[in-house]
Design a protein around this motif. Structure first.
Motif, mmCIF file in Angstrom:
data_model
loop_
_atom_site.group_PDB
_atom_site.id
_atom_site.type_symbol
_atom_site.label_atom_id
_atom_site.label_comp_id
_atom_site.label_asym_id
_atom_site.label_seq_id
_atom_site.Cartn_x
_atom_site.Cartn_y
_atom_site.Cartn_z
ATOM 1 N N PHE A 1 14.662 -1.711 4.673
ATOM 2 C CA PHE A 1 13.823 -0.653 4.127
ATOM 3 C C PHE A 1 13.607 -0.840 2.628
ATOM 4 C CE2 PHE A 1 12.924 3.672 2.690
ATOM 5 C CZ PHE A 1 12.015 4.086 3.633
ATOM 6 N N PHE A 2 14.690 -1.110 1.883
ATOM 7 C CA PHE A 2 14.583 -1.124 0.434
ATOM 8 C C PHE A 2 14.341 -2.520 -0.134
ATOM 9 C CE2 PHE A 2 16.797 2.865 1.242
ATOM 10 C CZ PHE A 2 16.056 3.720 0.447
ATOM 11 N N TRP B 1 19.236 -0.461 5.409
ATOM 12 C CA TRP B 1 18.969 -0.297 3.980
ATOM 13 C C TRP B 1 18.232 -1.528 3.454
ATOM 14 C CZ3 TRP B 1 19.813 2.985 -0.259
ATOM 15 C CH2 TRP B 1 19.697 2.387 -1.517
ATOM 16 N N TRP C 1 9.119 -1.491 6.247
ATOM 17 C CA TRP C 1 9.391 -0.248 6.966
ATOM 18 C C TRP C 1 9.262 -0.439 8.481
ATOM 19 C CZ3 TRP C 1 7.540 4.730 3.987
ATOM 20 C CH2 TRP C 1 8.025 4.673 2.673
ATOM 21 N N GLU D 1 11.192 2.474 -5.686
ATOM 22 C CA GLU D 1 10.003 1.923 -5.054
ATOM 23 C C GLU D 1 9.732 2.593 -3.704
ATOM 24 O OE1 GLU D 1 8.228 -2.110 -5.428
ATOM 25 O OE2 GLU D 1 9.633 -2.458 -3.798
ATOM 26 N N ALA D 2 10.798 2.768 -2.901
ATOM 27 C CA ALA D 2 10.617 3.401 -1.585
ATOM 28 C C ALA D 2 10.060 4.806 -1.753
ATOM 29 C CB ALA D 2 11.943 3.434 -0.836
ATOM 30 N N LEU E 1 8.312 5.986 -4.321
ATOM 31 C CA LEU E 1 6.948 5.949 -4.845
ATOM 32 C C LEU E 1 5.951 5.558 -3.761
ATOM 33 C CD1 LEU E 1 7.571 4.284 -8.317
ATOM 34 C CD2 LEU E 1 6.871 6.640 -7.898
ATOM 35 N N LEU E 2 6.343 4.597 -2.900
ATOM 36 C CA LEU E 2 5.420 4.138 -1.861
ATOM 37 C C LEU E 2 5.216 5.208 -0.793
ATOM 38 C CD1 LEU E 2 6.512 0.413 -1.456
ATOM 39 C CD2 LEU E 2 4.456 1.290 -2.549
ATOM 40 N N ALA F 1 0.850 -1.188 0.000
ATOM 41 C CA ALA F 1 0.000 0.000 0.000
ATOM 42 C C ALA F 1 0.883 1.235 0.000
ATOM 43 C CB ALA F 1 -0.894 0.003 1.242
ATOM 44 N N MET F 2 0.266 2.390 -0.009
ATOM 45 C CA MET F 2 0.991 3.650 0.103
ATOM 46 C C MET F 2 0.527 4.356 1.355
ATOM 47 S SD MET F 2 0.751 5.287 -3.682
ATOM 48 C CE MET F 2 1.604 6.806 -3.328
ATOM 49 N N PRO F 3 1.353 4.600 2.342
ATOM 50 C CA PRO F 3 2.686 4.039 2.566
ATOM 51 C C PRO F 3 2.614 2.542 2.885
ATOM 52 C CG PRO F 3 1.952 5.264 4.492
ATOM 53 C CD PRO F 3 0.906 5.473 3.439
ATOM 54 N N PRO F 4 3.724 1.817 2.737
ATOM 55 C CA PRO F 4 3.670 0.352 2.777
ATOM 56 C C PRO F 4 3.569 -0.251 4.189
ATOM 57 C CG PRO F 4 5.884 1.056 2.310
ATOM 58 C CD PRO F 4 5.070 2.300 2.395
ATOM 59 N N PRO G 1 19.700 -9.291 -5.371
ATOM 60 C CA PRO G 1 19.472 -10.679 -4.972
ATOM 61 C C PRO G 1 18.560 -11.413 -5.949
ATOM 62 C CG PRO G 1 18.923 -9.156 -3.173
ATOM 63 C CD PRO G 1 19.410 -8.333 -4.309
ATOM 64 N N SER H 1 18.768 1.817 -8.824
ATOM 65 C CA SER H 1 18.168 0.611 -8.263
ATOM 66 C C SER H 1 16.656 0.744 -8.160
ATOM 67 C CB SER H 1 18.786 0.287 -6.896
ATOM 68 O OG SER H 1 17.952 0.687 -5.845
ATOM 69 N N GLU I 1 14.808 -0.571 -6.052
ATOM 70 C CA GLU I 1 14.361 -0.477 -4.659
ATOM 71 C C GLU I 1 14.244 0.968 -4.210
ATOM 72 O OE1 GLU I 1 16.682 -2.609 -5.728
ATOM 73 O OE2 GLU I 1 15.705 -4.524 -5.359
ATOM 74 N N VAL I 2 15.180 1.812 -4.669
ATOM 75 C CA VAL I 2 15.160 3.213 -4.265
ATOM 76 C C VAL I 2 13.919 3.902 -4.844
ATOM 77 C CG1 VAL I 2 16.359 5.410 -4.482
ATOM 78 C CG2 VAL I 2 17.648 3.337 -4.048
#
Lengths: 288, 360
Positions: free
Chosen positions: A251-252, A248, A257, B60-61, B63-64, A35-38, B174, B55, B57-58
């Motif tokens: 989170f990523f 990192w 989160w 995505e974080a 955007l979310l 979702a946003m935020p996740p 990964p 990346s 992942e960056v």
């Protein structure tokens, strides 16, 4: 107006520490979601009923996998060694600046601060150029005939130590210089008059009196070094384990989160305790 | 300042913004032709803020978290699929794209597996993940007879050991590296089975002592400069390294292969965030990009294949006939696509990856 001035530090603390910390704390009790935020909201208001769901699972999870403890310890170790090296290099430099003729001190201090005029990131990148297999250092050593195989320094822990020491050295020198330059010359003379050799004077007079500077400088280096992410990411090897990297990943890579927030909260607590302890030692030393 | 002037100022702000249309574009690094953006700016008068990442992942974080301010982003397909599920993107209104018909229906059908109805994304470029190496350095260490068209180049510990001194780099991704390992072992590259993951990690940990580093963009320069001699990376990135080495005249020859066992075929997708401040500019840019000559120029510059059927004849022969960029039919059948992972699998994968990298 004047009565409001003492409030400024509290406002600063509230705005830039307490509020972000509260947000992190809130997320750390939540659960991840697509979702946003996740993550899921902590409270829900439906039909006049307020439901609050606090999930302690993220903290329990941190104790179940030794990875987190190991990376905390590894970060503290890397930061402690770097701080010690920074102190060993920074102390003589600060001492020399403080003992330099009045007119030259400002120039020397300027030289210490000068690297800040370039971006931190660029300076770390410059180290890549110096340390890499085909880089400045290896090419110089090879052309001098000192080595015949390039030294592998980049992407090892040594490069991380180098990067941290180099980056944080000014933070060590400046507070040390501040205390050393205020050192009362009469005390040193008195010590010499009473028959103490320079080394004894240093050990019994200069060093104890400069302890506040040593502590302040060490904290300024140690605290950011524990949470350092950029330097190990750029200079470190794949096996350099620091809590910044773990954060990192949570989170990523995992998009988790809540667990990432829990890691951050624990890191703040792990750092806050020894620092509070140091502050107490320091204030006691100042009173004495 | 009085309250009325302040209100007046606030009211005029959006108006001035409209007069000078802006596009905030967030793309992968080294992933566009030099004249793509200037050409679009000259033609439409839109000013473009171009920002890059390395990346998924960056992106995505960001955007979310929402409110990124971006009008156009380029996540890989399997990431876009999950982000769309979270409500990050708006559906593409194909009626606003005059050049939509240029897209290859065959490729759009493959993409549909992850983006039903092609609702959210327009393919920017296509990539594969495979090994690229310094031909001289690798031949010198493995001998003339070594099979350099196989994943064994990387995954056979004996080979990795011989190449360790000149430097091996793997993508710090990964999912993509594990998929390659699974495929090499003859397992399903999209498997989320714990036993399969263990097998892949066992294979990777055998070559782990010989890996210099894991990174997703640094290998481009390092390959070109001879700082490493083997990298598993994105097709076009390795071919850009080849191009840079050739340009610098340092005598290093780089080769990219899609190994005979097959490789990951991926798509990077143009998508418009739901909260994009200038969606019209995003549509205008997508339509501009879908012109055959614009797409072809990007492919020529970055050495990635595109999904624009009308553009293929305009792509230079050097790029179009490179089997590493436009895989021939026989190779295509062995290629596989990625799928979005479950959260549980991502956690086990990341954990296994940390163990692989750090030994913890």
């Amino acid at each position: 107006m004047r009565r409001l001035v003492p409030l400024v530090p509290f406002l600063w603390l509230g705005l830039f520490f307490v509020i972000p910390f509260a947000v992190l704390l809130k997320i750390s009790f939540s659960e991840p979601a697509i979702a946003m935020p996740p993550y899921l909201p902590l409270w829900e208001w439906a039909d006049g009923v307020l439901t609050i769901a606090i999930n302690l699972g993220n903290y329990i999870f941190l104790t179940e996998d030794p990875l987190y403890l190991v990376s905390y310890l590894s970060s503290v170790r890397i930061a402690a060694i770097s701080t010690l090296v920074t102190l060993l290099i920074g102390y003589p430099m600060a001492y020399a600046i403080a003992r330099a003729p009045e007119g030259r001190r400002n120039i020397l201090l300027m030289l210490v601060i000068l690297p800040f005029w370039t971006s931190f990131l660029l300076r770390v990148y410059a180290w890549i150029g110096i340390l890499k297999a085909n880089g400045v250092l290896n090419n110089a050593l090879m052309s001098l005939g000192l080595i015949d195989q390039p030294l592998v320094i980049l992407q090892t822990d040594i490069a991380v130590y180098l990067g941290i020491v180099y980056t944080y050295l000014p933070f060590m020198i400046l507070p040390l210089y501040a205390t050393l330059s205020r050192l009362d010359g009469d005390l040193l003379e008195a010590s010499a008059d009473l028959g103490a050799r320079p080394l004894t004077t240093f050990a019994t007079v200069t060093l104890p009196l400069s302890m506040p500077g040593v502590l302040a400088g060490s904290m300024l280096v140690f605290i950011p070094a524990v949470g350092e992410y950029v330097i190990p990411a750029l200079l470190g090897g794949p096996d350099t384990l620091m809590i910044g990297t773990v954060l990192w990943n949570e989170f990523f890579l995992n998009r988790d989160w809540p667990v990432a927030s829990a890691v951050a909260i624990v890191m703040v607590l792990v750092l806050a305790l020894p620092i509070a302890l140091l502050r107490r030692i320091q204030s006691r030393a100042e009173k004495a | 300042m009085s309250r009325t002037t302040l209100t007046a100022l606030l009211l005029t702000l959006p108006l001035t913004a409209q007069a000078q249309e802006t596009l905030n574009f967030y793309n992968w690094s080294d992933y566009i032709a030099e004249d793509t953006i200037p050409g679009f700016q000259d033609e439409t008068g839109t000013s473009v803020n171009y920002d890059v990442f390395d990346s998924n992942e960056v992106v995505e974080a960001k955007l979310l978290a929402g409110s990124t301010g971006y009008d156009l982003v380029v996540p890989s397909l399997e990431f876009m699929a999950r982000q769309a599920q979270a409500g990050v993107f708006q559906e593409i209104d194909k009626s606003k794209l005059d050049n939509y018909g240029n897209l290859d229906p065959e490729i759009m059908r493959i993409i549909e597996a992850n983006d039903p109805g092609n609702a959210f994304g327009i393919p920017w470029m296509m990539y594969s993940v495979g090994p690229g190496y310094d031909v001289a350095a690798v031949t010198e260490r493995l001998g003339e007879d070594a099979n350099l068209d196989s994943w064994s180049l990387v995954f056979d510990p004996a080979n990795a050991e011989k190449l360790a001194d000149c430097g091996i780099a793997l993508l710090d991704s990964p999912s993509e590296i594990t998929a390659a390992a699974l495929n090499y072992l003859g397992l399903d590259p999209t498997s989320e089975d714990a036993g399969d993951l263990d097998q892949a990690m066992a294979l990777l940990s055998e070559i782990r002592p010989h890996i210099r580093y894991f990174h997703s963009s640094q290998y481009i320069n390092d390959l070109a400069n001879g700082d490493i001699c083997l990298a598993v990376g994105y097709s076009g990135d390795i071919l850009q390294a080849k191009d840079r080495a050739a340009e610098s005249g340092n005598g290093i020859e780089i080769r990219y292969v899609i190994p005979e066992e097959g490789a990951l075929l991926g798509f990077d997708m143009l998508a418009i965030p739901a909260d994009a401040p200038h969606p019209d500019a995003a549509y205008a840019f997508i339509d501009y990009f879908l012109r055959p000559e614009v797409t072809a120029a990007v492919s020529d510059a970055v050495f990635y294949a595109n999904a624009n059927k009308a553009a293929t004849p305009l792509v230079s022969e050097e790029v179009r006939n490179d089997p590493g960029i436009y895989p021939p039919e026989a190779t295509l059948t062995k290629m596989y696509s990625a799928k979005p992972h479950s959260a549980r699998y991502d956690r086990s994968l990341t954990r296994a990856w940390t163990t692989l990298k750090t030994g913890r």
